[in-house]
Design an enzyme around this catalytic site. Structure first.
Site, PDB file in Angstrom:
ATOM      1  CD  GLU A   1      71.058  30.312  40.519  1.00 58.66           C
ATOM      2  OE1 GLU A   1      70.086  30.566  39.790  1.00 58.66           O
ATOM      3  OE2 GLU A   1      71.349  30.994  41.513  1.00 58.66           O
ATOM      4  CD  GLU A  55      75.480  30.767  42.941  1.00 53.19           C
ATOM      5  OE1 GLU A  55      76.396  31.525  43.321  1.00 53.19           O
ATOM      6  OE2 GLU A  55      75.552  29.536  43.028  1.00 53.19           O
TER       7      GLU A  55
HETATM    8  P1  NAD Z   1      73.256  20.381  31.623  1.00 54.35           P
HETATM    9  O1  NAD Z   1      72.268  20.212  32.712  1.00 54.35           O
HETATM   10  O2  NAD Z   1      73.252  19.434  30.498  1.00 54.35           O
HETATM   11  O3  NAD Z   1      74.753  20.387  32.184  1.00 54.35           O
HETATM   12  C1  NAD Z   1      75.178  21.248  33.225  1.00 54.35           C
HETATM   13  C2  NAD Z   1      76.432  20.677  33.839  1.00 54.35           C
HETATM   14  O4  NAD Z   1      76.094  19.433  34.471  1.00 54.35           O
HETATM   15  C3  NAD Z   1      77.551  20.344  32.847  1.00 54.35           C
HETATM   16  O5  NAD Z   1      78.805  20.623  33.438  1.00 54.35           O
HETATM   17  C4  NAD Z   1      77.379  18.853  32.650  1.00 54.35           C
HETATM   18  O6  NAD Z   1      78.568  18.202  32.249  1.00 54.35           O
HETATM   19  C5  NAD Z   1      76.971  18.414  34.042  1.00 54.35           C
HETATM   20  N1  NAD Z   1      76.262  17.135  34.099  1.00 54.35           N
HETATM   21  C6  NAD Z   1      75.549  16.523  33.115  1.00 54.35           C
HETATM   22  N2  NAD Z   1      75.029  15.362  33.563  1.00 54.35           N
HETATM   23  C7  NAD Z   1      75.413  15.236  34.856  1.00 54.35           C
HETATM   24  C8  NAD Z   1      75.175  14.258  35.868  1.00 54.35           C
HETATM   25  N3  NAD Z   1      74.443  13.169  35.632  1.00 54.35           N
HETATM   26  N4  NAD Z   1      75.696  14.460  37.098  1.00 54.35           N
HETATM   27  C9  NAD Z   1      76.429  15.575  37.372  1.00 54.35           C
HETATM   28  N5  NAD Z   1      76.695  16.528  36.452  1.00 54.35           N
HETATM   29  C10 NAD Z   1      76.190  16.373  35.206  1.00 54.35           C
HETATM   30  O7  NAD Z   1      73.032  21.886  31.129  1.00 54.35           O
HETATM   31  P2  NAD Z   1      73.716  22.602  29.895  1.00 54.35           P
HETATM   32  O8  NAD Z   1      73.095  22.032  28.646  1.00 54.35           O
HETATM   33  O9  NAD Z   1      75.193  22.611  30.056  1.00 54.35           O
HETATM   34  O10 NAD Z   1      73.214  24.108  30.124  1.00 54.35           O
HETATM   35  C11 NAD Z   1      71.978  24.562  29.722  1.00 54.35           C
HETATM   36  C12 NAD Z   1      70.982  24.619  30.871  1.00 54.35           C
HETATM   37  O11 NAD Z   1      71.524  25.360  31.956  1.00 54.35           O
HETATM   38  C13 NAD Z   1      69.717  25.335  30.493  1.00 54.35           C
HETATM   39  O12 NAD Z   1      68.597  24.656  31.008  1.00 54.35           O
HETATM   40  C14 NAD Z   1      69.862  26.701  31.166  1.00 54.35           C
HETATM   41  O13 NAD Z   1      68.666  27.368  31.421  1.00 54.35           O
HETATM   42  C15 NAD Z   1      70.588  26.335  32.409  1.00 54.35           C
HETATM   43  N6  NAD Z   1      71.293  27.501  32.950  1.00 54.35           N
HETATM   44  C16 NAD Z   1      70.832  28.080  34.117  1.00 54.35           C
HETATM   45  C17 NAD Z   1      71.458  29.208  34.626  1.00 54.35           C
HETATM   46  C18 NAD Z   1      70.977  29.868  35.896  1.00 54.35           C
HETATM   47  O14 NAD Z   1      71.745  30.589  36.514  1.00 54.35           O
HETATM   48  N7  NAD Z   1      69.754  29.673  36.324  1.00 54.35           N
HETATM   49  C19 NAD Z   1      72.565  29.737  33.968  1.00 54.35           C
HETATM   50  C20 NAD Z   1      73.004  29.134  32.799  1.00 54.35           C
HETATM   51  C21 NAD Z   1      72.363  27.997  32.320  1.00 54.35           C
END
Ligand code: NAD
Length: 493
Positions: free
Chosen positions: A261, A473
């Site tokens: 997602e 989802e």
């Molecule tokens: P992110 O990708 O930085 O982090 C998401 C999660 O991944 C966090 O728990 C983070 O700690 C973890 N993570 C980071 N690096 C990782 C790695 N190398 N390996 C495994 N896990 C890792 O995203 P964010 O900044 O927390 O959230 C914002 C983003 O999420 C935006 O792009 C938004 O559009 C997206 N989002 C999508 C949905 C959806 O349902 N489509 C919903 C909410 C947010």
């Protein structure tokens, strides 16, 4: 701040824990991280910084629960009863969960209350399904009997972003548990508090130890350890495209299926026969909710030329009336989640100006001195934008709406589809033929006509086209990722 002052501030903040096998524990090596309050920039809580050793412990606890009499061998109706009880427990503690999430993420309290209510609804919704997940019988030649059963995947890992921790954990974990899996949840280190409390409430509701485990820490360490763990059988990732790609790489090594997602740049298509009294509040909410930090934010308005001026005027007026403040004071809009996010949004305003956009409102930190320490950003509208510009193509993830103009139907469909994303689209028109035409042609996982979002949309399958991800989802569709089909064929003649 001096080291002594910093120590004394940090001493006053709450220390949180991991939840592994029903126990509240610290990281095995004792390391911690500070979680900051986005409204003040001050430390809010100290959380464990989990390492690969802690992830091992959590996956092992989830595996044990999977094979236990209390969960793995529970009758589906009893599993349903536990999920209902959990849902009620969330409802009873809605205010506490909402306050945790409001302060941690920065979102207005009323939005956080809605998120906690939606989280409770996910568990109730999926509780209702737990004893109705069935296979099929398959017509075969005489003398054969063939049927399918749906079995749980096993240990399901949930990597959760910081913007909607309660909703995103609820939608994934609810469906995973209904199918009989156990889970390890890794919330973002920016906003883990409501998820830790949620797992405690699960235990209080009677869910057996190890069914829900929570690991806090960095993405690079705890996240990677979880995504690459050979004991994990399925991964649900919600976050950015770049991190999602990395999680896919890690999961591929173990052939573990993933649901992705990811982000969005969702269009709000406004035809010149639209009812502005309905469209304006919904479009404003669709971008300014949670300070624009919503994957499904309607961040690109594409408006038919004749309605451009009245629409922009009404949106500007609305944006200017929004009160900003700390989430717990229940303003119209809170701060961005972190300084990193603040820098990112500020950077995009500069990019937009350089590309030729007109900043018709906002575009900066608010003048109010009481908000100076937090990561507040004014609701912003960039007008005169071309769809090919970076501000129209890239996910800004802040309270920034870009406005693009179109002349005819085929042009707007092309503009709507010309991004790498395809999460949601909004269509505003009184003409039912046009509405359906756009719904058929737009490449997005969800299309809303004369509305946008639907109170959390628990029942509505949700997920992306293109780089917005894959898998779905929510709703009944959300169950697919959490079970696998076994076919049994018997020759009896
Ligand atoms: P992110 O990708 O930085 O982090 C998401 C999660 O991944 C966090 O728990 C983070 O700690 C973890 N993570 C980071 N690096 C990782 C790695 N190398 N390996 C495994 N896990 C890792 O995203 P964010 O900044 O927390 O959230 C914002 C983003 O999420 C935006 O792009 C938004 O559009 C997206 N989002 C999508 C949905 C959806 O349902 N489509 C919903 C909410 C947010």
């Amino acid at each position: 701040m001096s080291t002594v002052e910093q120590k004394s501030t940090e001493r006053r903040i709450a220390r949180r824990h991991l939840i592994i096998g029903g126990a509240r524990v610290q990281a095995a090596d004792g390391r911690t991280l500070i979680d900051y309050d986005p409204a003040t920039g001050e430390p809010l809580a100290e959380i464990p910084r989990a390492s690969a050793a802690d992830v091992d412990r959590a996956v092992a606890a989830a595996r044990n629960a999977l094979e236990s009499k209390e969960w793995g061998h529970l009758a589906p109706a009893d599993r349903a009863r536990l999920l209902y009880r959990f849902s009620e427990m969330i409802r009873q503690n809605q205010e506490e969960l909402a306050r945790l999430e409001s302060q941690d993420v920065g979102k207005p309290l009323r939005e956080a209350r809605a998120d906690a209510a939606v989280c409770a609804r996910y568990f109730a919704y999926y509780a209702g399904v737990a004893d109705k997940i069935s296979g099929q019988t398959i017509p075969m030649p005489e003398g054969f009997l063939a049927y399918t059963v749906r079995e749980p995947m096993g240990v399901s890992a949930h990597i959760v972003p910081w913007n909607y921790p309660l909703q995103i954990t609820g939608r994934g974990v609810g469906a995973a548990l209904a199918c009989g899996n156990t889970v390890v949840v890794k919330p973002s280190s920016e906003a883990p508090l409501s998820v830790i409390r949620l797992a405690e409430l699960a235990l209080e509701a009677g869910l057996p130890p190890g069914v829900i485990n929570v690991i806090t820490g960095t993405g690079g360490e705890a996240g990677e350890a979880l995504a690459s763990h050979p004991g994990v059988n399925q991964i649900t990732f919600t976050g950015s495209v770049s991190t999602g790609s990395r999680v896919m790489e890690l999961a591929a090594r173990n052939c573990v299926p993933v649901t992705m997602e990811l982000g969005g740049k969702s269009p709000q298509i406004v035809f010149d026969d639209a009812d502005l009294t309905e469209a304006v509040p919904a479009i404003a909410r669709g971008i300014f909710q949670n300070c624009g930090q919503t994957c499904s934010a309607g961040s690109r308005v594409i408006v038919q030329r004749r309605l451009h001026d009245p629409l922009v005027e009404a949106l500007v007026e609305r944006a200017r009336t929004l009160r900003l403040g700390p989430g717990l004071s229940d303003p119209d809009m809170g701060p961005l989640v972190s300084d990193r996010q603040f820098e990112r949004v500020t950077g995009y305003i500069e990019i937009g100006r350089n590309e030729g956009a007109r900043v018709v409102t906002g575009g900066k930190r608010p003048d109010d001195p009481s908000l100076a320490r937090g990561y507040f950003f004014e609701p912003t509208i960039l007008d005169g934008v071309s769809n090919s510009w970076r501000v129209a193509q890239e996910e800004i993830f802040g309270p920034v709406l870009v406005v693009i103009t179109f002349d005819d139907l085929e042009e707007v469909i092309q503009l709507a589809n010309e991004t790498e994303y395809g999460l949601v689209a909004g269509v505003w028109t009184r003409d039912i033929k046009k509405a359906h035409h756009v719904a058929a042609k737009v490449k997005a996982g969800q299309v809303f006509i004369n509305t946008y979002g639907a109170g959390g949309g628990i029942e509505l399958p949700f997920g992306g086209y293109k780089k917005s991800g894959f898998g779905r989802e929510k709703g009944m569709e959300g169950l697919q990722a959490y079970s696998q089909v076994k076919t049994v064929c018997i020759k009896y003649q």
